[in-house]
Design an enzyme around this catalytic site. Structure first.
Site, PDB file in Angstrom:
ATOM      1  N   ARG A  35       0.766  -1.280   0.099  1.00 52.84           N
ATOM      2  CA  ARG A  35       0.004  -0.039   0.071  1.00 52.84           C
ATOM      3  C   ARG A  35       0.662   1.453  -0.072  1.00 52.84           C
ATOM      4  O   ARG A  35       0.381   2.303  -0.392  1.00 52.84           O
ATOM      5  CB  ARG A  35      -1.033   0.002   1.225  1.00 52.84           C
ATOM      6  N   TYR A 152      -5.231 -14.532  15.049  1.00 56.42           N
ATOM      7  CA  TYR A 152      -4.132 -14.574  14.111  1.00 56.42           C
ATOM      8  C   TYR A 152      -3.710 -16.017  13.653  1.00 56.42           C
ATOM      9  O   TYR A 152      -3.412 -16.373  12.715  1.00 56.42           O
ATOM     10  CB  TYR A 152      -2.761 -13.674  14.635  1.00 56.42           C
ATOM     11  N   GLU A 188       8.762  -5.027  11.012  1.00 58.00           N
ATOM     12  CA  GLU A 188       7.782  -4.225  11.405  1.00 58.00           C
ATOM     13  C   GLU A 188       6.420  -4.860  12.220  1.00 58.00           C
ATOM     14  O   GLU A 188       5.675  -4.476  12.526  1.00 58.00           O
ATOM     15  CB  GLU A 188       7.243  -3.308  10.269  1.00 58.00           C
TER      16      GLU A 188
HETATM   17  P1  NDP Z   1       5.934  -6.456   7.967  1.00 56.55           P
HETATM   18  O1  NDP Z   1       4.989  -5.648   8.920  1.00 56.55           O
HETATM   19  O2  NDP Z   1       7.486  -5.824   8.198  1.00 56.55           O
HETATM   20  O3  NDP Z   1       5.589  -6.355   6.619  1.00 56.55           O
HETATM   21  C1  NDP Z   1       4.191  -6.758   6.285  1.00 56.55           C
HETATM   22  C2  NDP Z   1       4.149  -6.317   4.859  1.00 56.55           C
HETATM   23  O4  NDP Z   1       2.657  -6.917   4.464  1.00 56.55           O
HETATM   24  C3  NDP Z   1       4.183  -4.802   4.297  1.00 56.55           C
HETATM   25  O5  NDP Z   1       5.039  -4.873   3.175  1.00 56.55           O
HETATM   26  C4  NDP Z   1       2.858  -4.346   4.315  1.00 56.55           C
HETATM   27  O6  NDP Z   1       2.861  -3.403   3.275  1.00 56.55           O
HETATM   28  C5  NDP Z   1       2.010  -5.677   3.728  1.00 56.55           C
HETATM   29  N1  NDP Z   1       0.660  -5.523   3.922  1.00 56.55           N
HETATM   30  C6  NDP Z   1       0.072  -5.537   5.061  1.00 56.55           C
HETATM   31  N2  NDP Z   1      -1.188  -5.290   5.145  1.00 56.55           N
HETATM   32  C7  NDP Z   1      -1.558  -5.082   3.801  1.00 56.55           C
HETATM   33  C8  NDP Z   1      -2.539  -4.848   2.914  1.00 56.55           C
HETATM   34  N3  NDP Z   1      -3.840  -4.786   3.677  1.00 56.55           N
HETATM   35  N4  NDP Z   1      -2.369  -4.889   1.563  1.00 56.55           N
HETATM   36  C9  NDP Z   1      -1.223  -5.001   1.012  1.00 56.55           C
HETATM   37  N5  NDP Z   1      -0.207  -5.225   1.754  1.00 56.55           N
HETATM   38  C10 NDP Z   1      -0.299  -5.186   3.035  1.00 56.55           C
HETATM   39  O7  NDP Z   1       6.045  -7.944   8.612  1.00 56.55           O
HETATM   40  P2  NDP Z   1       6.904  -9.079   8.170  1.00 56.55           P
HETATM   41  O8  NDP Z   1       7.726  -8.810   7.002  1.00 56.55           O
HETATM   42  O9  NDP Z   1       7.069  -9.802   9.459  1.00 56.55           O
HETATM   43  O10 NDP Z   1       5.543 -10.164   7.740  1.00 56.55           O
HETATM   44  C11 NDP Z   1       5.247 -10.645   6.366  1.00 56.55           C
HETATM   45  C12 NDP Z   1       4.621 -11.943   6.527  1.00 56.55           C
HETATM   46  O11 NDP Z   1       5.324 -12.870   7.329  1.00 56.55           O
HETATM   47  C13 NDP Z   1       3.185 -11.984   7.105  1.00 56.55           C
HETATM   48  O12 NDP Z   1       2.264 -12.589   6.341  1.00 56.55           O
HETATM   49  C14 NDP Z   1       3.356 -12.337   8.499  1.00 56.55           C
HETATM   50  O13 NDP Z   1       2.200 -12.963   9.190  1.00 56.55           O
HETATM   51  C15 NDP Z   1       4.605 -13.535   8.336  1.00 56.55           C
HETATM   52  N6  NDP Z   1       5.259 -13.939   9.634  1.00 56.55           N
HETATM   53  C16 NDP Z   1       5.957 -12.789  10.418  1.00 56.55           C
HETATM   54  C17 NDP Z   1       6.532 -13.288  11.444  1.00 56.55           C
HETATM   55  C18 NDP Z   1       7.391 -12.245  12.372  1.00 56.55           C
HETATM   56  O14 NDP Z   1       7.675 -12.538  13.258  1.00 56.55           O
HETATM   57  N7  NDP Z   1       7.729 -10.925  11.749  1.00 56.55           N
HETATM   58  C19 NDP Z   1       6.644 -14.704  11.713  1.00 56.55           C
HETATM   59  C20 NDP Z   1       6.040 -15.577  10.892  1.00 56.55           C
HETATM   60  C21 NDP Z   1       5.359 -15.196   9.763  1.00 56.55           C
HETATM   61  P3  NDP Z   1       2.039  -1.952   3.209  1.00 56.55           P
HETATM   62  O15 NDP Z   1       1.771  -1.905   4.793  1.00 56.55           O
HETATM   63  O16 NDP Z   1       2.741  -1.002   2.307  1.00 56.55           O
HETATM   64  O17 NDP Z   1       0.794  -2.374   2.635  1.00 56.55           O
HETATM   65  C1  8X3 Z   2       4.508 -14.374  13.738  1.00 56.24           C
HETATM   66  C2  8X3 Z   2       5.126 -15.018  14.654  1.00 56.24           C
HETATM   67  O1  8X3 Z   2       4.822 -16.193  17.149  1.00 56.24           O
HETATM   68  O2  8X3 Z   2       4.332 -13.651  16.891  1.00 56.24           O
HETATM   69  O3  8X3 Z   2       3.815 -15.145  12.890  1.00 56.24           O
HETATM   70  O4  8X3 Z   2       2.741 -15.594  15.978  1.00 56.24           O
HETATM   71  S1  8X3 Z   2       4.250 -15.153  16.257  1.00 56.24           S
END
Ligand code: NDP
Ligand code: 8X3
Length: 253
Positions: A35, A152, A188
């Protein structure tokens, strides 16, 4: 040689952004989505020089906007080699009786329905070409449930099931389907979960060494460089200090 194209949702931050860098290094042309337009614009300058790059600004929750954006791809960007369904987040960390409907809607609409909308527009081309690879970013939260993780975890369990369904349905077409399920990654993510509360977010990653976004992107790079007969189907990646969603070895401070 035909250009290899990676379509990455959530490329403005964390895991998605790291994937854009690593796949560009592997010679992929990158379609970055999110976004935050300014971040998608900036990404072009940050990628290795000469990387073919296109970006699409849309909210994965908005079905029509998703379809319109993907349909707007110029012809030379339409044959997507790898789809990385990464956009997602947690919103809130509350016991089930205190959770807000707004947070529940956000997680189900983004993590589950957003992934479906993007996939719906991209998979038919892969089926037609009988080629392609889909990498869904799940979570350990899709394998286990932890206290206050309720919705979640539900959304990521749905991603786990949808990934398995994709693998079954796309098997006749030679399309690779993979889930990567990370544990705690310092991105983030927690800032979003705790609605901009820096201190609370930073606390999640204190006292141990969490994964970096690059650790997950490295796995994506490994997955997309396997030979045609090999697919990494389902991988859990954890920081060494983490044994499960509820067991984390933190150093005394
Ligand atoms: P970040 O918050 O750093 O990145 C999230 C990304 O998702 C951003 O680029 C954001 O882009 C995009 N996003 C969020 N909401 C929307 C939306 N409504 N439309 C379009 N894009 C969207 O988090 P992570 O990199 O950690 O997360 C990436 C993935 O990894 C997620 O699916 C998360 O659940 C998963 N994950 C993360 C873990 C962690 O501990 N960090 C562990 C396990 C899984 P923008 O805001 O510009 O739209
Ligand atoms: C992100 C990891 O443990 O915060 O999916 O759910 S946790």
């Amino acid at each position: 040689m035909e250009k290899k194209i990676a379509f990455i949702t959530g490329a403005t931050s964390g895991i998605g952004k790291a994937c854009a860098h690593y796949l560009a290094e592997e010679g992929f042309a990158i379609i970055g989505c999110g976004r935050r337009k300014e971040r998608l614009e900036a990404l072009q300058k940050e990628l290795p020089k000469g990387t073919p790059y296109h970006f699409l600004v849309f909210d994965v929750r908005e079905k029509d906007a998703v379809y319109e954006a993907i349909d707007s791809l110029p012809a030379e960007w339409q044959s997507i080699t790898v789809l990385i369904n990464n956009a997602g987040n947690a919103h809130g960390l509350d016991p089930i009786h205190e959770g807000s409907e707004e947070d529940w809607d956000a997680m189900m609409d983004i993590n589950v329905k957003g992934l479906l909308y993007v996939s719906k527009r991209i998979i038919p081309g892969m089926v037609e070409r009988k080629a392609g690879q889909i990498i869904n970013i799940g979570s350990t939260a899709g394998k286990e449930v932890y206290p206050k993780g309720n919705v979640y975890c539900g959304s990521k369990h749905a991603v786990d099931a949808i990934t398995k369904g994709m693998r079954l349905d796309l098997n006749p077409y030679g399309i690779k389907v993979m889930a990567i399920n990370p544990g705690l990654v310092d991105t983030e993510f927690s800032l979003v979960r705790f609605k901009g509360n820096d201190e609370k977010a930073a606390g999640v990653y204190k006292g141990f060494e969490p994964l970096k976004a690059e650790d997950v992107a490295d796995l994506v790079r490994y997955a997309v460089t396997r030979p045609p007969h090999v697919v990494l189907a389902d991988v859990i990646i954890l920081p060494t200090a983490q044994a499960s969603t509820t067991m984390l070895h933190k150093k005394e401070s």
